[in-house]
Design a protein around this motif. Sequence first.
Motif, short mmCIF file in Angstrom:
data_model
loop_
_atom_site.label_atom_id
_atom_site.label_comp_id
_atom_site.label_asym_id
_atom_site.label_seq_id
_atom_site.Cartn_x
_atom_site.Cartn_y
_atom_site.Cartn_z
N ALA A 206 0.83 -1.21 0.00
CA ALA A 206 0.00 0.00 0.00
C ALA A 206 0.87 1.26 0.00
CB ALA A 206 -0.92 -0.01 1.22
N ILE A 207 1.95 1.23 0.76
CA ILE A 207 2.85 2.39 0.81
C ILE A 207 3.51 2.60 -0.55
CG2 ILE A 207 4.92 3.34 1.91
CD1 ILE A 207 4.13 1.56 4.38
N ARG A 208 3.97 1.52 -1.16
CA ARG A 208 4.62 1.64 -2.48
C ARG A 208 3.62 2.12 -3.53
NH1 ARG A 208 6.65 -3.37 -0.74
NH2 ARG A 208 5.32 -4.49 -2.22
N HIS A 209 2.39 1.61 -3.45
CA HIS A 209 1.35 2.02 -4.40
C HIS A 209 1.08 3.52 -4.27
CE1 HIS A 209 -2.23 1.77 -6.92
NE2 HIS A 209 -2.90 2.40 -5.97
N ASP A 223 2.11 16.94 0.54
CA ASP A 223 1.79 17.00 1.96
C ASP A 223 0.98 15.79 2.42
OD1 ASP A 223 3.11 19.38 2.16
OD2 ASP A 223 1.33 20.62 1.89
N ALA A 224 0.04 15.35 1.56
CA ALA A 224 -0.79 14.20 1.94
C ALA A 224 0.05 12.94 2.07
CB ALA A 224 -1.89 13.99 0.90
N LEU A 225 1.03 12.78 1.19
CA LEU A 225 1.91 11.62 1.25
C LEU A 225 2.72 11.63 2.55
CD1 LEU A 225 3.26 9.13 -0.13
CD2 LEU A 225 4.92 10.74 -1.11
N PHE A 226 3.31 12.77 2.88
CA PHE A 226 4.12 12.86 4.09
C PHE A 226 3.26 12.64 5.34
CE2 PHE A 226 7.05 15.95 1.63
CZ PHE A 226 7.66 14.87 1.01
N LYS A 227 2.04 13.13 5.31
CA LYS A 227 1.13 12.91 6.44
C LYS A 227 0.87 11.42 6.63
CE LYS A 227 -3.47 14.12 8.20
NZ LYS A 227 -4.74 14.85 7.93
N THR A 228 0.70 10.71 5.51
CA THR A 228 0.49 9.26 5.58
C THR A 228 1.73 8.55 6.11
OG1 THR A 228 -1.05 9.35 3.73
CG2 THR A 228 -0.12 7.20 4.25
N PHE A 229 2.91 9.01 5.70
CA PHE A 229 4.15 8.43 6.23
C PHE A 229 4.14 8.42 7.76
CE2 PHE A 229 7.15 9.65 2.44
CZ PHE A 229 6.62 8.61 1.71
N ASP A 239 10.85 10.14 8.66
CA ASP A 239 11.82 11.23 8.51
C ASP A 239 12.76 10.97 7.34
OD1 ASP A 239 10.81 12.64 10.68
OD2 ASP A 239 12.35 11.94 12.09
N LEU A 240 13.28 9.75 7.26
CA LEU A 240 14.21 9.41 6.18
C LEU A 240 13.53 9.52 4.81
CD1 LEU A 240 15.99 6.35 7.82
CD2 LEU A 240 17.12 8.45 7.07
N LEU A 241 12.30 9.02 4.73
CA LEU A 241 11.59 9.06 3.45
C LEU A 241 11.22 10.49 3.06
CD1 LEU A 241 9.27 5.92 3.69
CD2 LEU A 241 11.36 6.19 2.35
N LYS A 242 10.83 11.28 4.03
CA LYS A 242 10.48 12.67 3.72
C LYS A 242 11.71 13.43 3.23
CE LYS A 242 8.38 16.86 5.60
NZ LYS A 242 7.75 17.51 6.78
N THR A 243 12.84 13.24 3.89
CA THR A 243 14.06 13.96 3.53
C THR A 243 14.56 13.60 2.14
OG1 THR A 243 14.74 14.08 5.85
CG2 THR A 243 16.47 14.36 4.20
N ASP A 244 14.49 12.33 1.78
CA ASP A 244 15.08 11.87 0.52
C ASP A 244 14.09 11.73 -0.63
OD1 ASP A 244 17.60 11.86 1.53
OD2 ASP A 244 18.03 9.78 1.03
#
Length: 415
Positions: A206-209, A223-229, A239-244
């Motif tokens: 689901a995350i990859r999709h 923003d919606a993606l980062f909120k889901t993270f 944090d790592l995914l948002k940064t990169d």
Amino acid sequence: MLTAGIITEYNPFHNGHRYQIEQTRSELDCSHIISVMSGNFLQRGLPAVCNKFMRAEMAVASGVDAVFELPVVYATASARDFAYAGVDLLNKLNTVDYLVFGAECDDLSLLESVAEILIDEPASFSACLKKNLAEGMSYPSARANAIKSCCPAGADLLKEPNNILAVEYLSALKKTHSSIKPYIIKRTSVGYNSEDITGLICSASAIRHLLQETCLAHISEPDALFKTFYQVLPTASADLLKTDYLHTYPIFEDHLTSILQYCLIMQNDVPDTVDMTEELYNKLKKTKLLQSYAAIAESLKSKDLTQTRINRTLLHFILDIRKNTMSMYKESGWNHYGHILALNRSGSDVIRQIKRNSDLPVFTKPADGIRFLSDTGRLLFEQDIKATRLYNTAVYAAYKTELPDDFTARLPVRS
């Protein structure tokens, strides 16, 4: 000191993985957890959504003490070889007490009964399997159907991906006469392939999709993606995914398109590629070259070949993983080293014990560790090095970011 081992992919590391670690510590009262993790390419025959050092860092930031890399030739293999290689590596560290895995079924005796069938292959099973294959069934479907002839209670067991791996882990433990004890943590939330995100725990699929859909929509500040993270991932992972984001990842199969096209142009004869048949190669050569990697893979699908099998074959083709060398690796003992990708400072005790007890050279710095390898071990590790560099070329083509290779990467260490 009680140590548990987990064989995994962490693609990426999410709250479900953190739950497994927390349950492992509480239910087994173990002091340490180590993971054997796939590198940059995975058992489904696809690239990891983000690189192996980032995924390993996610794990040690959330409670894993050390992450060892599963060599790429096994990480991209069938479930049977993937499981066997992971168990073999844990065995040779001579430190692990429990192998912990998730499964849709937590009936250990039933899973062990199915594992026994696959090991011993009674006549009724073999006959049914042969008949199913002759009728054009894919191997996974034919095998699951044949289980009915020996174990009706296990008829539907192999329809679930984590049950399949659970059975293979149990088979590997038995085949290797392992002293490691199996321990199941039942999956109780979402399905392995579910693309729904409704709570704090969702599948990696689901995350990859969601990542792929966001990228296809060309949303550069999602923003919606980062909120889901931050909803479904531990904070360190998010944090790592948002940064990169859009810097080193996400990577999908279509990022390998030009590499596959090049390999097809340069290949003149049927290659000695693991899983490649002459029939499949001839079909591959006839496909339209100027289309995406995913489209090429989709065009090869047939009744007797699953998409996963095709994906693995194409990946083995571009990684140059050959049948003869694969046989040599297995015949010479499967694993020849333990390459540590990330560490947690609290796990220093278990690392010292591993280095004292291990049957294998264990290293964090390849430049130091490679000199202790046998000739076969060097060849096996060179496959990992080549796989990392190929993955890094895909990252550079997509984002113009130069990732470090195995020799220049900084070892992630977390407290």
